[in-house]
Design a protein around this motif. Structure first.
Motif, PDB file in Angstrom:
ATOM      1  N   UNK A 167       0.858  -1.183   0.000  1.00 15.36           N
ATOM      2  CA  UNK A 167       0.000   0.000   0.000  1.00 15.36           C
ATOM      3  C   UNK A 167       0.896   1.236   0.000  1.00 15.36           C
ATOM      4  N   UNK A 168       0.744   2.068  -1.016  1.00 15.53           N
ATOM      5  CA  UNK A 168       1.566   3.274  -1.145  1.00 15.53           C
ATOM      6  C   UNK A 168       0.693   4.496  -1.380  1.00 15.53           C
ATOM      7  N   UNK A 169       1.177   5.617  -0.871  1.00 11.85           N
ATOM      8  CA  UNK A 169       0.544   6.898  -1.157  1.00 11.85           C
ATOM      9  C   UNK A 169       1.666   7.823  -1.640  1.00 11.85           C
ATOM     10  N   UNK A 170       1.574   8.240  -2.896  1.00 11.37           N
ATOM     11  CA  UNK A 170       2.682   8.971  -3.518  1.00 11.37           C
ATOM     12  C   UNK A 170       2.167  10.275  -4.123  1.00 11.37           C
ATOM     13  N   UNK A 171       2.669  11.419  -3.686  1.00 12.84           N
ATOM     14  CA  UNK A 171       2.222  12.686  -4.272  1.00 12.84           C
ATOM     15  C   UNK A 171       2.807  12.918  -5.664  1.00 12.84           C
ATOM     16  N   UNK A 172       1.936  13.125  -6.631  1.00 10.42           N
ATOM     17  CA  UNK A 172       2.359  13.483  -7.990  1.00 10.42           C
ATOM     18  C   UNK A 172       2.242  14.988  -8.184  1.00 10.42           C
ATOM     19  N   UNK A 173       1.093  15.547  -7.831  1.00  9.73           N
ATOM     20  CA  UNK A 173       0.718  16.961  -7.971  1.00  9.73           C
ATOM     21  C   UNK A 173       0.408  17.345  -9.412  1.00  9.73           C
ATOM     22  N   UNK A 174       1.251  16.946 -10.356  1.00  4.86           N
ATOM     23  CA  UNK A 174       0.938  17.234 -11.765  1.00  4.86           C
ATOM     24  C   UNK A 174       1.603  16.205 -12.654  1.00  4.86           C
ATOM     25  N   UNK A 175       0.917  15.850 -13.740  1.00  5.90           N
ATOM     26  CA  UNK A 175       1.491  14.946 -14.724  1.00  5.90           C
ATOM     27  C   UNK A 175       2.091  15.681 -15.896  1.00  5.90           C
ATOM     28  N   UNK A 176       2.294  16.981 -15.740  1.00  3.08           N
ATOM     29  CA  UNK A 176       2.919  17.804 -16.780  1.00  3.08           C
ATOM     30  C   UNK A 176       4.307  18.231 -16.301  1.00  3.08           C
ATOM     31  N   UNK A 177       5.332  17.939 -17.083  1.00  2.00           N
ATOM     32  CA  UNK A 177       6.691  18.347 -16.694  1.00  2.00           C
ATOM     33  C   UNK A 177       6.816  19.858 -16.601  1.00  2.00           C
ATOM     34  N   UNK A 178       6.066  20.567 -17.437  1.00  2.00           N
ATOM     35  CA  UNK A 178       6.094  22.039 -17.382  1.00  2.00           C
ATOM     36  C   UNK A 178       5.626  22.533 -16.025  1.00  2.00           C
ATOM     37  N   UNK A 179       4.537  21.981 -15.554  1.00  2.00           N
ATOM     38  CA  UNK A 179       3.984  22.397 -14.266  1.00  2.00           C
ATOM     39  C   UNK A 179       4.871  21.920 -13.118  1.00  2.00           C
TER      40      UNK A 179
END
Length: 451
Positions: free
Chosen positions: A267-279
């Protein structure tokens, strides 16, 4: 010297906003006050003491904090009101001016809450004007160095063990480093001792909490992987969950160890925040989307049934429609289980305010809706893949007259009917067979395995 006699039989109410770390800390405060003779007031009782542990991750959180303070002051006339937490660190003077607030403690002072409370309690009958002072106690962010230990379960089955506090990342949208200070941690030995104490109390599952857990070791020179290995050896604790790990700190070594460990759950919880490299660059995040995708693939390679939750922020400054579509398609193509979606909120003093492109509230709502719909699809598909399988569930005490719930190793929520549920199943690991979704699609129905 703390005068515990002055607190004997006093009634307290607690209110917590924000993250699991805050709930863990509040639970510990409640336990410490309980040892001094303070009892928790029932919902319809007036309290002598009110403790509010605040959050400041968004402007909505700030508003909720103020609402909670006003409500508790109104509902508990004459109560001694203490406010602490992130909002108290960022806006201590503003909070101190709220009618009825007696004591405001910043993040550094939270570790000594009982001492500060005891000292202020002595003068609680005096008017602020007569004292010529305000009980506002805090230090600047750079001087926040204390660590308030916390390992408590409150009214939950799971224990929450605080292993780290503060953050050194300073993402452009975030105020947490200003509210909680720089990254710091206790020793592995002290955390193992707390886990052992939880086991002696009958605890079976511990969630590791913190602000930036993977950064563990800044204070002591130790490593997070070594903490994981040491906790895995604690007898009696049968499950560990890691509340959140930054993708750049989630090492292959850690993933591989957890895959074969005795007690660390898939079980993992991983913050991405955005899938855009620009952002991601505008946010000053420490990774790109390829690194994030590689971590997801690695987890699924060694733990195919792992539950993976992902934090996603929508509508931050600089997120053009094209950038959002990149995020949507990226997440759509990833084998993750659930999205924790939240809209960007302007925070005073953050460098994100200098980014020129601003997303409208209407677009934030629409983007949130699309991602939440995607999340529902992914979660339901994950659950449905497990229908018909056997699983071990740690059940939690049910509300009277309600079905019993618990979680599998890989965090599938399970519902046991009122007819099958028994009080003695609370905090017990029970083998069940997973059935279809329940009526509101929040859990899988379970049937007890035949013995």
């Amino acid at each position: 010297m703390i005068d515990t006699a002055a607190f004997q039989g006093k009634k307290a109410k607690y209110f917590t906003l924000g993250c699991k770390l805050n709930f863990s800390e509040t639970s510990t405060f409640g336990k410490m006050l309980g040892e001094m003779g303070v009892v928790t007031a029932h919902k319809d009782e007036q309290a002598d003491l009110c403790l509010i542990n605040t959050c400041s991750v968004t402007d909505v959180a700030d508003h909720k904090c103020r609402q909670a303070i006003h409500r508790l002051v109104r509902e508990n006339p004459g109560a001694f009101v203490v406010v602490t937490g992130c909002y108290a660190q960022l806006e201590p003077e503003k909070i101190s001016k709220i009618e009825g607030v007696d004591l405001v403690l910043g993040s550094n002072e939270k570790a000594n809450l009982i001492q500060f409370l005891s000292e202020a309690w002595v003068n609680r009958g005096e008017r602020r004007e007569e004292r010529g002072e305000r009980n506002v106690i805090y230090v600047k962010t750079k001087d926040i160095k204390s660590f308030a230990p916390s390992c408590s379960r409150g009214n939950r089955t799971r224990y929450f063990l605080k292993v780290q506090d503060g953050c050194d990342y300073f993402c452009t949208y975030c105020t947490i480093p200003y509210a909680r200070g720089f990254s710091r941690n206790p020793t592995i030995a002290s955390l193992v001792a707390q886990a052992e104490e939880a086991a002696r109390e009958g605890g079976k599952e511990i969630v590791l909490t913190g602000v930036n857990i993977g950064d563990f070791g800044k204070t002591t020179g130790e490593k997070f992987i070594d903490l994981v290995k040491a906790l895995d050896d604690v007898e009696g604790i049968q499950r560990y969950r890691i509340s959140s790990l930054e993708p750049d700190l989630l090492t292959d070594e850690l993933i591989d160890y957890c895959a074969q460990s005795r007690a660390f759950m898939p079980h993992y919880h991983i913050p991405l925040q955005s899938g855009s490299d620009t952002v991601l660059k505008l946010m000053h995040r420490h990774y790109d989307r390829q690194l994030f995708a590689d971590k997801i693939h690695r987890i699924k390679e060694v733990m195919p049934d792992a539950f993976i939750g992902v934090d996603v922020m929508v509508g931050c400054r600089g997120e053009t429609p094209e950038c959002f579509e990149e995020t949507y398609e990226f997440l759509n193509g990833l084998d993750v289980t659930q999205l924790h979606v939240f809209p960007y909120s302007e925070r005073p003093g953050t460098s994100a305010l200098s980014i020129p492109y601003v997303v409208s509230d209407k677009d934030k709502r629409e983007r949130s809706r699309r991602l939440l719909d995607l999340s529902d699809q992914k979660t339901q598909a994950f659950y449905e893949r497990h229908i018909g399988q056997e699983a071990e569930v740690l059940f939690e005490k049910a509300t009277r007259g309600r079905a019993m719930h618990g979680f599998t190793k890989n965090y599938i929520r399970v519902e046991l009917s009122l007819a099958d549920a028994k009080a003695e199943y609370d905090n017990q690991l029970i083998n069940v067979r997973l059935g279809c979704m329940n009526h509101d699609k929040t859990a899988l129905k379970a049937s007890l395995n035949e013995k």
